[in-house]
Design a protein around this motif. Structure first.
Motif, short mmCIF file in Angstrom:
data_model
loop_
_atom_site.label_atom_id
_atom_site.label_comp_id
_atom_site.label_asym_id
_atom_site.label_seq_id
_atom_site.Cartn_x
_atom_site.Cartn_y
_atom_site.Cartn_z
N VAL A 22 0.80 -1.46 -0.20
CA VAL A 22 0.23 -0.03 0.09
C VAL A 22 0.87 1.49 -0.19
O VAL A 22 1.86 1.26 0.88
CB VAL A 22 -0.80 -0.08 0.98
CG1 VAL A 22 -1.62 1.57 0.99
CG2 VAL A 22 -2.23 -1.00 1.48
N ASN A 26 -1.73 6.52 1.41
CA ASN A 26 -3.67 5.37 0.75
C ASN A 26 -3.57 4.76 1.59
O ASN A 26 -2.58 4.20 2.79
CB ASN A 26 -3.09 4.69 -0.31
CG ASN A 26 -3.16 5.83 -2.08
OD1 ASN A 26 -3.42 7.00 -1.75
ND2 ASN A 26 -3.28 4.69 -3.01
N GLU A 27 -4.37 4.31 1.86
CA GLU A 27 -5.07 3.11 3.26
C GLU A 27 -6.23 2.20 2.31
O GLU A 27 -6.77 1.94 1.10
CB GLU A 27 -6.07 3.57 4.18
CG GLU A 27 -5.15 4.10 5.33
CD GLU A 27 -6.31 5.23 6.28
OE1 GLU A 27 -7.27 4.69 6.26
OE2 GLU A 27 -5.33 5.38 7.21
N ALA A 28 -6.41 0.67 2.44
CA ALA A 28 -7.62 0.01 1.55
C ALA A 28 -7.69 -0.79 2.86
O ALA A 28 -7.87 -1.20 3.75
CB ALA A 28 -6.08 -0.93 1.18
N LYS A 39 -8.44 -2.71 7.89
CA LYS A 39 -8.18 -1.51 6.96
C LYS A 39 -6.63 -2.50 6.79
O LYS A 39 -5.68 -2.65 7.99
CB LYS A 39 -7.95 -0.01 7.23
CG LYS A 39 -9.23 0.18 7.70
CD LYS A 39 -9.43 1.98 7.97
CE LYS A 39 -9.92 1.45 9.28
NZ LYS A 39 -10.16 2.76 9.81
N ILE A 54 -9.11 -7.94 -1.60
CA ILE A 54 -8.89 -5.86 -1.15
C ILE A 54 -10.06 -5.23 -2.26
O ILE A 54 -9.94 -5.33 -3.13
CB ILE A 54 -7.59 -5.52 -1.41
CG1 ILE A 54 -6.35 -5.90 -1.02
CG2 ILE A 54 -7.80 -3.92 -1.89
CD1 ILE A 54 -5.57 -5.48 -0.87
N GLU A 57 -9.11 0.79 -2.23
CA GLU A 57 -7.89 1.28 -1.82
C GLU A 57 -7.84 3.23 -2.01
O GLU A 57 -8.58 2.84 -3.88
CB GLU A 57 -6.24 0.45 -2.78
CG GLU A 57 -5.19 1.84 -2.36
CD GLU A 57 -4.02 0.47 -2.56
OE1 GLU A 57 -3.12 1.83 -2.27
OE2 GLU A 57 -3.68 -0.07 -3.51
#
Length: 281
Positions: A22, A26-28, A39, A54, A57
């Motif tokens: 990642v 950003n975060e997913a 997360k 996932i 994102e």
């Protein structure tokens, strides 16, 4: 030997399938068997292949939403064309994915509707004069709704407020009239101050003359000479005017009149209501 190679390949495929990178900022979101699981933070993360997936994102950095020009009606029924810019960021990626289907479209529609509502509560004059207050009102209104979407609106800037051509022309004429009015007021105030200064100067001159006559009776002849000279100069200027009228004054009576004025000034200077001994003839 072949089973070992197969095992290595399986482990290698598993490692590659479970490793997820990642990017910074950003975060997913990860779902396990169709339900929200956790997360993923920036950096290297591992998930269970075939079980974890996932589903989203997105960036948590500040983003910009440009609101296209909107036709808006003010409180006093004036049509305006207004556009704005909204600065926002995701603070809870889970809510931003599960609470609203299309985040960008929802934010755009909400900002457009709120912009129209805020403008409609103000007159044209208020709209032009209180843009900062309207920006704050828009910010507060948007955050009341967007909190449930997991986003935070940071700033709202109204860029352009464009009235119709006829309204712009009227506003320019009004500003020109206000400037002309202020200029006339300043000119009148200047003339008033000049008249006050002139009156104060005349008063001071009379006081000086009265004091001179009180202390030096022999200066009366000099005063009569100066008065006569001013009288002649004034008569000369009056004669040069095209609209002048000739007025005959008895010099003997004018002298008596001047004596009375001088005596009155000397009396006021003494302050006791009686002429001074040197100021009366």
């Amino acid at each position: 030997m072949e089973p070992i190679i197969a095992i290595v390949l399986v482990l290698l495929g598993y490692a590659l399938g479970s490793a997820k990178l990642v990017s910074q900022g950003n975060e997913a979101l990860v779902e396990r068997l169709g339900r929200y699981h956790r997360k993923l933070r920036p950096g290297l993360n591992f998930i269970v292949p075939l079980v974890d997936q996932i589903v989203m994102e997105d960036t948590t950095r500040e983003q910009v939403l440009d609101i296209k020009p909107q036709n808006v009606i003010t409180k006093d029924n004036i049509y305006l064309e207004v556009d704005a810019v909204v600065y926002w960021r995701i603070v809870d990626i889970e809510k931003s994915f599960y609470q609203i289907d299309d985040l960008q479209q929802g934010l755009n529609n909400l900002a457009t509707t709120t912009l129209r509502e805020v403008i409609a509560q103000n007159t044209l004059e208020e709209t032009n004069a209180s843009r900062a207050e309207m920006n704050k009102a828009l910010l507060d209104e948007l955050n009341q709704t967007t909190t449930t979407w997991g986003i935070n609106v940071l700033r709202v800037d109204i860029q352009r407020i464009t009235p119709p051509e006829s309204v712009r022309k009227s506003m320019e004429e009004q500003r020109a009239a206000e400037i002309k009015s202020r200029a006339a007021i300043l000119e009148a105030e200047g003339e008033r101050q000049a008249a006050i200064k002139k009156a104060e100067g005349t008063k001071t001159s009379m006081q000086i003359i009265a004091e001179a006559l009180r202390t030096s009776p022999e200066s009366k002849e000099i005063l009569r000479y100066l008065v006569a000279q001013d009288y002649i100069n004034a008569s000369y200027r009056l004669g040069e005017s095209e609209n002048a009228k000739v007025v005959f004054v008895d010099p003997g009576k004018s002298g008596d009149l001047m004596k009375e004025v001088i005596a009155e000034a000397a009396t006021k200077e003494n302050g006791n209501g009686k002429p001074s001994e040197h100021g009366s003839t």
